[in-house]
Design a protein around this motif. Structure first.
Motif, mmCIF file in Angstrom:
data_model
loop_
_atom_site.group_PDB
_atom_site.id
_atom_site.type_symbol
_atom_site.label_atom_id
_atom_site.label_comp_id
_atom_site.label_asym_id
_atom_site.label_seq_id
_atom_site.Cartn_x
_atom_site.Cartn_y
_atom_site.Cartn_z
ATOM 1 N N MET A 158 -2.832 0.334 -4.164
ATOM 2 C CA MET A 158 -2.691 -0.873 -2.870
ATOM 3 C C MET A 158 -2.685 -2.120 -4.038
ATOM 4 S SD MET A 158 -6.743 -0.415 -2.116
ATOM 5 C CE MET A 158 -6.057 1.881 -1.782
ATOM 6 N N TYR A 211 -5.387 -4.897 5.781
ATOM 7 C CA TYR A 211 -5.936 -3.149 5.589
ATOM 8 C C TYR A 211 -7.162 -3.207 5.474
ATOM 9 C CZ TYR A 211 -0.711 -3.280 4.728
ATOM 10 O OH TYR A 211 0.821 -2.995 4.698
ATOM 11 N N ASP A 212 -7.098 -2.251 6.487
ATOM 12 C CA ASP A 212 -9.199 -2.229 6.644
ATOM 13 C C ASP A 212 -9.579 -1.000 5.291
ATOM 14 O OD1 ASP A 212 -11.837 -1.856 6.931
ATOM 15 O OD2 ASP A 212 -11.601 -0.334 8.708
ATOM 16 N N LEU A 213 -9.043 -0.922 4.032
ATOM 17 C CA LEU A 213 -9.271 -0.268 2.448
ATOM 18 C C LEU A 213 -9.978 -1.122 2.052
ATOM 19 C CD1 LEU A 213 -5.833 1.176 3.177
ATOM 20 C CD2 LEU A 213 -7.582 2.143 3.024
ATOM 21 N N GLU A 214 -10.789 -0.364 1.158
ATOM 22 C CA GLU A 214 -12.132 -1.025 0.396
ATOM 23 C C GLU A 214 -11.034 -0.593 -0.748
ATOM 24 O OE1 GLU A 214 -14.976 -3.010 -1.672
ATOM 25 O OE2 GLU A 214 -14.971 -1.526 0.472
ATOM 26 N N TYR A 215 -10.805 -1.782 -1.744
ATOM 27 C CA TYR A 215 -9.911 -1.645 -2.999
ATOM 28 C C TYR A 215 -10.091 -0.733 -3.972
ATOM 29 C CZ TYR A 215 -7.821 -2.439 -7.539
ATOM 30 O OH TYR A 215 -6.715 -2.560 -8.408
ATOM 31 N N ARG A 237 -3.886 8.933 3.005
ATOM 32 C CA ARG A 237 -5.054 8.465 2.094
ATOM 33 C C ARG A 237 -4.112 7.668 0.928
ATOM 34 N NH1 ARG A 237 -5.445 11.057 -3.226
ATOM 35 N NH2 ARG A 237 -3.817 12.603 -3.023
ATOM 36 N N PRO A 238 -4.799 6.686 0.903
ATOM 37 C CA PRO A 238 -4.363 5.637 -0.295
ATOM 38 C C PRO A 238 -3.764 6.308 -2.047
ATOM 39 C CG PRO A 238 -5.879 4.733 0.728
ATOM 40 C CD PRO A 238 -6.017 6.438 1.260
ATOM 41 N N LEU A 252 0.975 5.437 1.088
ATOM 42 C CA LEU A 252 -0.101 6.379 1.619
ATOM 43 C C LEU A 252 0.495 8.151 1.033
ATOM 44 C CD1 LEU A 252 -1.018 3.929 4.834
ATOM 45 C CD2 LEU A 252 -2.359 4.405 2.980
ATOM 46 N N PRO A 254 -6.532 -5.562 -0.319
ATOM 47 C CA PRO A 254 -5.894 -5.010 0.892
ATOM 48 C C PRO A 254 -6.095 -5.425 2.501
ATOM 49 C CG PRO A 254 -7.477 -3.245 -0.140
ATOM 50 C CD PRO A 254 -7.227 -4.341 -1.430
ATOM 51 N N ARG A 255 -7.217 -6.159 2.120
ATOM 52 C CA ARG A 255 -7.408 -6.675 3.479
ATOM 53 C C ARG A 255 -7.353 -7.832 3.653
ATOM 54 N NH1 ARG A 255 -12.926 -3.763 2.173
ATOM 55 N NH2 ARG A 255 -13.284 -2.341 4.211
ATOM 56 N N VAL A 285 0.732 -1.203 -0.274
ATOM 57 C CA VAL A 285 0.221 0.197 0.032
ATOM 58 C C VAL A 285 0.755 1.366 -0.002
ATOM 59 C CG1 VAL A 285 -1.591 1.333 1.250
ATOM 60 C CG2 VAL A 285 -1.563 -1.330 1.462
#
Length: 359
Positions: free
Chosen positions: A288, A342-346, A284-285, A280, A337-338, A278
């Motif tokens: 990823m 990582y608590d991120l929506e692709y 902010r991404p 950042l 990412p999950r 990832v």
């Protein structure tokens, strides 16, 4: 087509780029490939369509922490021991070697393993890049059963694992790898050519060669590489901080790049688990997984592996789209990412950099 000694530098450069920081240092794979070709001759590169349906394809890769594998080099005996074990299990010898991951040394070393075994190399792999975990392969996404893993270490141990699924293949293979000193050679998802059709990513060896050749003689290597990849430039700057630790058979950590020139005042942070996962900026991404993120030397456009990151290096971070397979629901479940916590929506790289200049 055959892979000869003259092809190895370009293959290594391309595999280093596709390694996204992982897959092992290409220098060790290159030396092994050159030595093997000198001893056994050029390696035929074959397409999947050239193999009969019942031909056994053996995906080979090093497993473990890149920082360890760079110092604990694979021997010629490991591939031979694995091939012998596969022949014992199936009652017939392997017909071709395939790279499990085209990224890093794991994309170059299969040339050596194929030469040592007297087999062709399949123009395909199971990732189109490098990923850190055993189940993060196209065969798992395609739904093939992960019912056989064969591993060999540098001291001669052979371990055959019959996992119930891909996730268990990772847990068990990782435990064996750690016991072996955090590096081993592995054949996972041994399959027939018929099973491989639609379940592997084809043409990736020739793609790695093309990527490696893109910068040969280029007046602006970085621009030439970015154009070949269709990559976005996330930042150009200086390595300000690198934190790495080897744990559980992985290299984990972070790298911080402070922008220079037009990027002065900006800071990009990379999250690492063998590979760059990832990117950042101000939380902010910017890119990823499963899209590819690679750190390259700003002047030469040579890829810098995670174990080679050093304070003060002048680098550029490039990012570009992954193979479409990884953007399917199963692909994102496996290597999005999950999957790495990582608590991120692709969000695809194309959307994250929309409106920004390329290269």
């Amino acid at each position: 087509m055959s892979i000869d000694i003259s092809d190895i530098p370009a293959l290594a450069r391309g595999c280093a780029v596709l390694g996204t920081g992982g897959g092992g240092d290409v220098r060790t794979g290159s030396l092994a490939a050159i030595r093997a070709i000198r001893t056994y001759g050029p390696v035929p590169l074959v397409e999947l369509a050239e193999l009969p349906g019942d031909a056994l394809v053996v995906p080979l890769s090093g497993i473990g922490a890149p920082t360890v594998s760079h110092e604990m080099i694979h021997s010629e005996d490991e591939a031979k021991r694995i091939a012998e074990e596969i022949e014992r299990i199936f009652g017939r010898p392997p017909a071709a070697v395939m790279s499990s991951e085209i990224g890093g040394s794991n994309g170059v070393a299969p040339v050596a393993w194929a030469a040592q075994l007297g087999l062709p190399l399949l123009d395909a792999d199971a990732m189109g890049r490098a990923f850190p975990e055993v189940q993060m392969v196209s065969m798992y996404v395609a739904g093939l059963p992960a019912d056989l893993v064969v591993m060999s270490d540098v001291v001669g141990n052979i371990v055959t694992i019959r996992p119930i699924d891909g996730l268990w293949s990772e847990r068990l293979a990782r435990a064996v790898c750690v016991a072996a000193g955090s590096t081993a050679l592995m054949a996972d998802y041994v399959l027939t050519a018929a099973q491989a059709r639609g379940a592997v990513i084809e043409g990736t060896v020739t793609r790695a060669l093309a990527i490696g050749r893109a910068t040969e003689g280029a007046a602006e290597p970085l621009r030439a590489l970015a154009e070949r990849l269709g990559a976005a430039r996330l930042i150009t700057g200086k390595l300000a901080d690198v934190e790495r630790r080897t744990t559980g058979g992985f290299v984990r950590g972070t790298a911080t790049i402070d922008g220079t020139g037009d990027d002065r005042g900006r800071t990009l942070t990379l999250e690492l688990q063998n590979e760059n996962l990832v990117a950042l900026e101000n939380g902010r991404p910017r890119a990823m997984v499963p899209d590819l993120i690679t750190v390259v030397d700003t002047e030469t456009a040579a890829a810098v592996q995670t174990e080679g990151l050093r304070y003060g290096q002048r680098v550029t971070v490039l990012a570009w789209p992954c193979d479409p397979l990884w953007r399917t629901p199963k692909g994102l479940e496996t290597a999005g990412p999950r999957a790495f916590g990582y608590d991120l929506e692709y969000v695809p790289i194309e959307e994250l950099v929309k409106g920004e200049p390329r290269g």
